[in-house]
Design a protein around this motif. Sequence first.
Motif, PDB file in Angstrom:
ATOM      1  N   VAL A 109      88.527  32.184  61.692  1.00 27.65           N
ATOM      2  CA  VAL A 109      89.916  32.585  61.935  1.00 27.65           C
ATOM      3  C   VAL A 109      90.655  31.480  62.690  1.00 27.65           C
ATOM      4  O   VAL A 109      91.787  31.105  62.342  1.00 27.65           O
ATOM      5  CB  VAL A 109      89.954  33.911  62.731  1.00 27.65           C
ATOM      6  CG1 VAL A 109      91.391  34.296  63.055  1.00 27.65           C
ATOM      7  CG2 VAL A 109      89.251  35.014  61.937  1.00 27.65           C
ATOM      8  N   ALA A 110      90.001  30.913  63.702  1.00 24.78           N
ATOM      9  CA  ALA A 110      90.632  29.843  64.485  1.00 24.78           C
ATOM     10  C   ALA A 110      90.906  28.616  63.611  1.00 24.78           C
ATOM     11  O   ALA A 110      91.985  28.010  63.692  1.00 24.78           O
ATOM     12  CB  ALA A 110      89.733  29.469  65.660  1.00 24.78           C
ATOM     13  N   LEU A 111      89.923  28.262  62.759  1.00 23.20           N
ATOM     14  CA  LEU A 111      90.130  27.090  61.902  1.00 23.20           C
ATOM     15  C   LEU A 111      91.192  27.369  60.839  1.00 23.20           C
ATOM     16  O   LEU A 111      91.978  26.484  60.491  1.00 23.20           O
ATOM     17  CB  LEU A 111      88.799  26.656  61.268  1.00 23.20           C
ATOM     18  CG  LEU A 111      88.815  25.332  60.511  1.00 23.20           C
ATOM     19  CD1 LEU A 111      89.373  24.184  61.339  1.00 23.20           C
ATOM     20  CD2 LEU A 111      87.404  24.967  60.045  1.00 23.20           C
ATOM     21  N   ALA A 112      91.244  28.585  60.336  1.00 19.50           N
ATOM     22  CA  ALA A 112      92.287  28.944  59.366  1.00 19.50           C
ATOM     23  C   ALA A 112      93.679  28.761  59.982  1.00 19.50           C
ATOM     24  O   ALA A 112      94.598  28.252  59.330  1.00 19.50           O
ATOM     25  CB  ALA A 112      92.102  30.387  58.882  1.00 19.50           C
ATOM     26  N   ARG A 113      93.834  29.152  61.231  1.00 21.90           N
ATOM     27  CA  ARG A 113      95.129  28.965  61.911  1.00 21.90           C
ATOM     28  C   ARG A 113      95.458  27.482  62.044  1.00 21.90           C
ATOM     29  O   ARG A 113      96.595  27.048  61.812  1.00 21.90           O
ATOM     30  CB  ARG A 113      95.081  29.584  63.314  1.00 21.90           C
ATOM     31  CG  ARG A 113      95.157  31.086  63.330  1.00 21.90           C
ATOM     32  CD  ARG A 113      95.418  31.602  64.765  1.00 21.90           C
ATOM     33  NE  ARG A 113      94.727  32.846  65.022  1.00 21.90           N
ATOM     34  CZ  ARG A 113      95.097  34.032  64.542  1.00 21.90           C
ATOM     35  NH1 ARG A 113      96.151  34.125  63.758  1.00 21.90           N
ATOM     36  NH2 ARG A 113      94.415  35.124  64.823  1.00 21.90           N
ATOM     37  N   ALA A 114      94.457  26.690  62.420  1.00 20.14           N
ATOM     38  CA  ALA A 114      94.674  25.247  62.580  1.00 20.14           C
ATOM     39  C   ALA A 114      95.019  24.598  61.239  1.00 20.14           C
ATOM     40  O   ALA A 114      95.872  23.705  61.172  1.00 20.14           O
ATOM     41  CB  ALA A 114      93.429  24.602  63.184  1.00 20.14           C
ATOM     42  N   ILE A 115      94.381  25.056  60.178  1.00 18.77           N
ATOM     43  CA  ILE A 115      94.651  24.503  58.851  1.00 18.77           C
ATOM     44  C   ILE A 115      96.048  24.904  58.385  1.00 18.77           C
ATOM     45  O   ILE A 115      96.775  24.110  57.787  1.00 18.77           O
ATOM     46  CB  ILE A 115      93.558  24.940  57.850  1.00 18.77           C
ATOM     47  CG1 ILE A 115      92.231  24.264  58.212  1.00 18.77           C
ATOM     48  CG2 ILE A 115      93.964  24.618  56.415  1.00 18.77           C
ATOM     49  CD1 ILE A 115      91.024  24.800  57.441  1.00 18.77           C
ATOM     50  N   ASP A 158      98.885  33.719  57.292  1.00 20.13           N
ATOM     51  CA  ASP A 158      99.732  33.482  56.129  1.00 20.13           C
ATOM     52  C   ASP A 158      98.937  32.892  54.951  1.00 20.13           C
ATOM     53  O   ASP A 158      98.435  31.776  55.033  1.00 20.13           O
ATOM     54  CB  ASP A 158     100.871  32.539  56.519  1.00 20.13           C
ATOM     55  CG  ASP A 158     101.793  32.264  55.352  1.00 20.13           C
ATOM     56  OD1 ASP A 158     102.009  33.186  54.547  1.00 20.13           O
ATOM     57  OD2 ASP A 158     102.279  31.116  55.232  1.00 20.13           O
ATOM     58  N   GLY A 159      98.846  33.640  53.862  1.00 23.87           N
ATOM     59  CA  GLY A 159      98.310  33.115  52.611  1.00 23.87           C
ATOM     60  C   GLY A 159      96.803  33.184  52.433  1.00 23.87           C
ATOM     61  O   GLY A 159      96.306  32.890  51.350  1.00 23.87           O
ATOM     62  N   TRP A 160      96.066  33.568  53.448  1.00 22.64           N
ATOM     63  CA  TRP A 160      94.611  33.635  53.319  1.00 22.64           C
ATOM     64  C   TRP A 160      94.193  34.952  52.680  1.00 22.64           C
ATOM     65  O   TRP A 160      94.755  36.008  52.967  1.00 22.64           O
ATOM     66  CB  TRP A 160      93.940  33.452  54.683  1.00 22.64           C
ATOM     67  CG  TRP A 160      94.077  32.051  55.174  1.00 22.64           C
ATOM     68  CD1 TRP A 160      95.184  31.502  55.764  1.00 22.64           C
ATOM     69  CD2 TRP A 160      93.111  31.001  55.061  1.00 22.64           C
ATOM     70  NE1 TRP A 160      94.957  30.172  56.041  1.00 22.64           N
ATOM     71  CE2 TRP A 160      93.694  29.834  55.628  1.00 22.64           C
ATOM     72  CE3 TRP A 160      91.818  30.923  54.556  1.00 22.64           C
ATOM     73  CZ2 TRP A 160      93.010  28.622  55.684  1.00 22.64           C
ATOM     74  CZ3 TRP A 160      91.141  29.718  54.617  1.00 22.64           C
ATOM     75  CH2 TRP A 160      91.741  28.575  55.171  1.00 22.64           C
ATOM     76  N   GLN A 161      93.187  34.848  51.817  1.00 22.67           N
ATOM     77  CA  GLN A 161      92.715  35.990  51.040  1.00 22.67           C
ATOM     78  C   GLN A 161      91.192  36.076  51.105  1.00 22.67           C
ATOM     79  O   GLN A 161      90.540  35.071  51.406  1.00 22.67           O
ATOM     80  CB  GLN A 161      93.118  35.820  49.562  1.00 22.67           C
ATOM     81  CG  GLN A 161      94.605  35.652  49.315  1.00 22.67           C
ATOM     82  CD  GLN A 161      95.378  36.929  49.538  1.00 22.67           C
ATOM     83  OE1 GLN A 161      94.812  38.011  49.481  1.00 22.67           O
ATOM     84  NE2 GLN A 161      96.677  36.804  49.801  1.00 22.67           N
ATOM     85  N   PRO A 162      90.636  37.227  50.785  1.00 20.99           N
ATOM     86  CA  PRO A 162      89.183  37.292  50.587  1.00 20.99           C
ATOM     87  C   PRO A 162      88.781  36.287  49.502  1.00 20.99           C
ATOM     88  O   PRO A 162      89.519  36.092  48.539  1.00 20.99           O
ATOM     89  CB  PRO A 162      88.937  38.729  50.114  1.00 20.99           C
ATOM     90  CG  PRO A 162      90.132  39.492  50.569  1.00 20.99           C
ATOM     91  CD  PRO A 162      91.284  38.520  50.536  1.00 20.99           C
ATOM     92  N   ALA A 163      87.623  35.662  49.655  1.00 21.81           N
ATOM     93  CA  ALA A 163      87.198  34.658  48.665  1.00 21.81           C
ATOM     94  C   ALA A 163      85.725  34.851  48.374  1.00 21.81           C
ATOM     95  O   ALA A 163      85.038  35.608  49.049  1.00 21.81           O
ATOM     96  CB  ALA A 163      87.437  33.251  49.181  1.00 21.81           C
TER      97      ALA A 163
END
Lengths: 100, 100
Positions: A88-94, A17-22
Amino acid sequence: LTVLTQHEIRQVLGELDGWQPAGAATDDVGEIGKQFAFADFREAVAFVVRVAFEAEAANHHPDLDLRYSKVQVTLSTHSEGGVTEKDVALARAINAVGNR
Amino acid sequence: LTVLTQHEIRQVLGELDGWQPAGAATDDVGEIGKQFAFADFREAVAFVVRVAFEAEAANHHPDLDLRYSKVQVTLSTHSEGGVTEKDVALARAINAVGNR
């Protein structure tokens, strides 16, 4: 750790949810990012601290840009030169600590 | 609040340990910044929290960019469109918590 292919990154982003290329404006996605917006500065700082605990637990550290009530989070696995499962794992945790 | 003249900013920077002109590469200094380096991520996060308390006390909020063990702090008084005494006072307070 292997760097995700561009196809894998786009699939993952569809589920995060909400993550984009950066990062650099190239066709290849080497970083992923998300901006989190809060009610005020204190809430944004509290989020930074929560993310810091997740980062230490994962031994993986995002770039964090605090702008009053907003925090831009950017993830990449610099040692591998791209986006990996660690990101990916840290993005989910964040997401879990940012959507309280 | 009045915006400091370029001459005043350069005088102030001479007395503020480590602070430099920041932001857009023009001849006019509209922001001041300093990078603080720490032993590790935890120390950098602790500094961000200390700066946050100073910012709330001053009701003036710097931009904070966290990159593992380094924190870039940028100060400007956006409502006035330049550097003011508020920035100088907060820069001094940040130096005090950053040089422990």
